[in-house]
Design an enzyme around this catalytic site. Structure first.
Site, mmCIF file in Angstrom:
data_model
loop_
_atom_site.group_PDB
_atom_site.id
_atom_site.type_symbol
_atom_site.label_atom_id
_atom_site.label_comp_id
_atom_site.label_asym_id
_atom_site.label_seq_id
_atom_site.Cartn_x
_atom_site.Cartn_y
_atom_site.Cartn_z
ATOM 1 C CB SER A 1 -0.922 -0.016 1.220
ATOM 2 O OG SER A 1 -0.184 -0.275 2.392
ATOM 3 C CD GLU B 1 1.058 7.481 5.504
ATOM 4 O OE1 GLU B 1 0.969 6.348 6.031
ATOM 5 O OE2 GLU B 1 1.520 8.467 6.101
ATOM 6 C CG HIS C 1 -3.964 8.144 7.664
ATOM 7 N ND1 HIS C 1 -2.641 8.214 8.066
ATOM 8 C CD2 HIS C 1 -3.980 7.296 6.610
ATOM 9 C CE1 HIS C 1 -1.904 7.449 7.288
ATOM 10 N NE2 HIS C 1 -2.688 6.879 6.389
ATOM 11 N NE ARG D 1 -1.536 10.645 20.947
ATOM 12 C CZ ARG D 1 -0.480 10.845 21.704
ATOM 13 N NH1 ARG D 1 -0.508 10.525 22.982
ATOM 14 N NH2 ARG D 1 0.633 11.335 21.197
ATOM 15 C CG ASP E 1 2.220 13.599 17.159
ATOM 16 O OD1 ASP E 1 2.225 12.783 18.107
ATOM 17 O OD2 ASP E 1 2.867 13.437 16.116
ATOM 18 C CB ALA F 1 -5.212 5.017 18.598
ATOM 19 C CE1 TYR G 1 4.341 5.359 16.371
ATOM 20 C CE2 TYR G 1 2.591 4.103 17.441
ATOM 21 C CZ TYR G 1 3.008 5.204 16.709
ATOM 22 O OH TYR G 1 2.086 6.141 16.318
ATOM 23 C CD GLU H 1 4.921 1.374 21.615
ATOM 24 O OE1 GLU H 1 5.591 2.286 22.097
ATOM 25 O OE2 GLU H 1 3.932 1.559 20.887
ATOM 26 C CD GLN I 1 6.760 6.660 12.604
ATOM 27 O OE1 GLN I 1 6.838 6.680 11.368
ATOM 28 N NE2 GLN I 1 6.077 7.546 13.300
ATOM 29 C CG PHE J 1 9.903 13.093 8.659
ATOM 30 C CD1 PHE J 1 9.109 14.221 8.688
ATOM 31 C CD2 PHE J 1 9.360 11.897 8.188
ATOM 32 C CE1 PHE J 1 7.790 14.160 8.275
ATOM 33 C CE2 PHE J 1 8.053 11.828 7.773
ATOM 34 C CZ PHE J 1 7.268 12.966 7.817
ATOM 35 C CG HIS K 1 1.690 1.792 4.621
ATOM 36 N ND1 HIS K 1 0.456 1.872 4.005
ATOM 37 C CD2 HIS K 1 1.906 3.029 5.148
ATOM 38 C CE1 HIS K 1 -0.056 3.086 4.167
ATOM 39 N NE2 HIS K 1 0.816 3.810 4.847
#
Ligand code: FAD
Length: 278
Positions: free
Chosen positions: A8, A10, A69, A99, A101, A116, A138, A151, A169, A209, A259
Site C-alpha cells: 500500500s 501513503e 487516516h 491518536r 500528535d 487510538a 511502533y 508499548e 512507524q 523527520f 506500506h
C-alpha cells in the site's frame, strides 16, 4: 514476495493546486504497479481536514481504493462520527485510526478521545464491521512509551478494541521488527503488522523527520549518507539499494506486506518496489 503480499502507498493531502497536480501524477505512476490501496493522512504537518477530503474525493473519483487516516486528538466524538458517516456513505471500507500528535500547549477538549484505542472502540460501536481498521504500531517504541511492555500493552488494547491490522512507524532495523513480532506472538496478537517503509530521498529532511517521530537512523547509515555530502543522486541510488534490501529481508522474515510512505513522489517508492524479489 508472495502473491499475497499487500503493498500500500501513503499520500499526504496537498495544500495547493500545484501540489495536487504532483500528487496526481505520482498516483498515476504508482497505479501501474497496482498497490492494494492508497492511504491519506489527516491533520499531519498542519494540513486541514478539507485537504484530506479533497484528496480522498479525488482518489474515489478515479475508482482508486482509499483508506483515509483519522486522528482523534483533533476531533471530538461528534466530529469523528460525522467524518466516519461521510466515509461510509462514500463506500469507503478501510480507515487508519490514530491518536495524532497533540500540540504541546493544548488541553483535552470535552468529549475528546484521548487514545487510538478509544477511536477504534467508537468505530466498532457505531459502524460494526463496516470498516477495516488499521492502527499504528511502533517496533522501536512510540516516543511517549517508557518501555516495550507499555508499548505492547497499549498496542494490545487497540487490537482488543477491534483493529484488523497495523502499519508501523518507519524504522531501518530488521531486529526491531522481528523482536516486536515475536513479542506480539507471545501475547497471541495475530493481526497482520505491516512495516511502514520510508524511501531515502533527502538526508536532511529524513534526519528532521526521524528526530520528531522517534525513528532511529543507525549510526553506520548516517555515516554513509553523510559521506555523499550534497550529491543527491548518490544518496538516492544508495537509498534505493539499501531500502530494497531491507524490504526483502523484512518479507523473508514474514512481513505480510509493505506500506510505503511515498511523500507524494512515485520515483523513490518505485525504485525500491522494482528491486523487490519477485
Ligand atoms: P496511541 O495508540 O494512542 O499511542 C500514543 C501513545 O500513548 C503511545 O506511547 C502509547 O503507548 C500510549 N497509549 C496508548 N493508549 C494509551 C492509554 N489508553 N493510556 C495511556 N497511554 C496510552 N499523525 C497524524 O497527525 N496524522 C496522520 O494521518 C498520521 N498517520 C500515521 C500513520 C502511521 C502508519 C503512523 C505509524 C503514524 C501516523 N501518525 C499520524 C502519527 C501518530 O498520530 C503519532 O505517532 C501519535 O503520537 C500516536 O498515534 P497512535 O495512534 O499511535 O496513538
Amino acid at each position: 514476495m508472495t502473491r499475497q503480499t499487500i503493498i500500500s502507498c501513503e499520500l499526504f493531502p496537498p495544500k495547493n493546486a500545484s501540489g495536487m497536480q504532483k500528487m496526481q501524477s505520482a498516483v498515476a505512476q504508482l497505479q501501474i504497479r497496482h498497490p492494494a490501496y492508497f492511504s491519506c493522512t489527516y491533520g499531519a504537518g498542519g494540513s486541514t481536514r478539507d485537504n484530506t477530503f479533497t484528496t480522498v474525493d479525488w482518489l474515489l473519483s478515479q475508482s482508486i481504493e482509499v483508506a483515509p487516516h483519522l486522528t482523534c486528538i483533533a476531533n471530538n466524538q461528534v466530529d469523528a462520527l460525522s467524518i466516519l458517516r461521510r466515509y461510509q456513505e462514500q463506500g469507503i471500507r478501510r480507515i487508519v485510526a490514530l491518536r495524532g500528535d497533540r500540540p504541546a500547549d493544548s488541553l483535552p477538549a470535552v468529549h475528546e478521545l484521548t487514545h487510538a484505542d478509544e477511536l477504534v472502540n467508537l468505530i466498532r460501536t457505531h459502524f460494526a464491521d463496516h470498516f477495516d481498521i488499521e492502527v499504528a504500531a511502533y517496533p522501536e517504541m512510540h516516543p511517549e512509551s517508557a518501555h516495550l511492555v507499555e508499548e505492547l500493552d497499549h498496542f494490545e488494547r487497540k487490537v482488543a478494541a477491534g483493529a484488523d491490522g497495523a502499519i508501523t512507524q518507519y524504522f531501518y532495523s530488521v531486529a526491531a521488527y522481528t523482536h516486536f513480532l515475536e513479542a506480539c506472538a507471545r501475547r497471541r496478537i495475530t493481526v497482520p503488522i505491516v512495516p511502514g517503509i520510508m524511501p531515502i530521498v533527502n538526508y536532511a529532511s529524513l534526519q528532521r523527520f526521524s528526530a520528531r517521530c522517534g525513528a532511529e537512523l543507525p549510526r553506520w547509515l548516517c555515516r554513509q549518507l553523510d559521506s555523499y555530502g550534497d550529491d543527491q543522486a548518490s544518496i538516492r541510488a544508495f537509498g534505493a539499494d539499501f531500502v530494497a534490501q531491507f524490504c526483502n529481508r523484512l518479507l523473508a522474515e514474514g512481513a505480510p506486506g509493505l506500506h510505503f510512505y511515498t511523500l507524494n513522489q512515485a520515483e523513490p517508492t518505485l525504485a525500491v518496489w522494482d528491486r523487490l524479489v519477485a
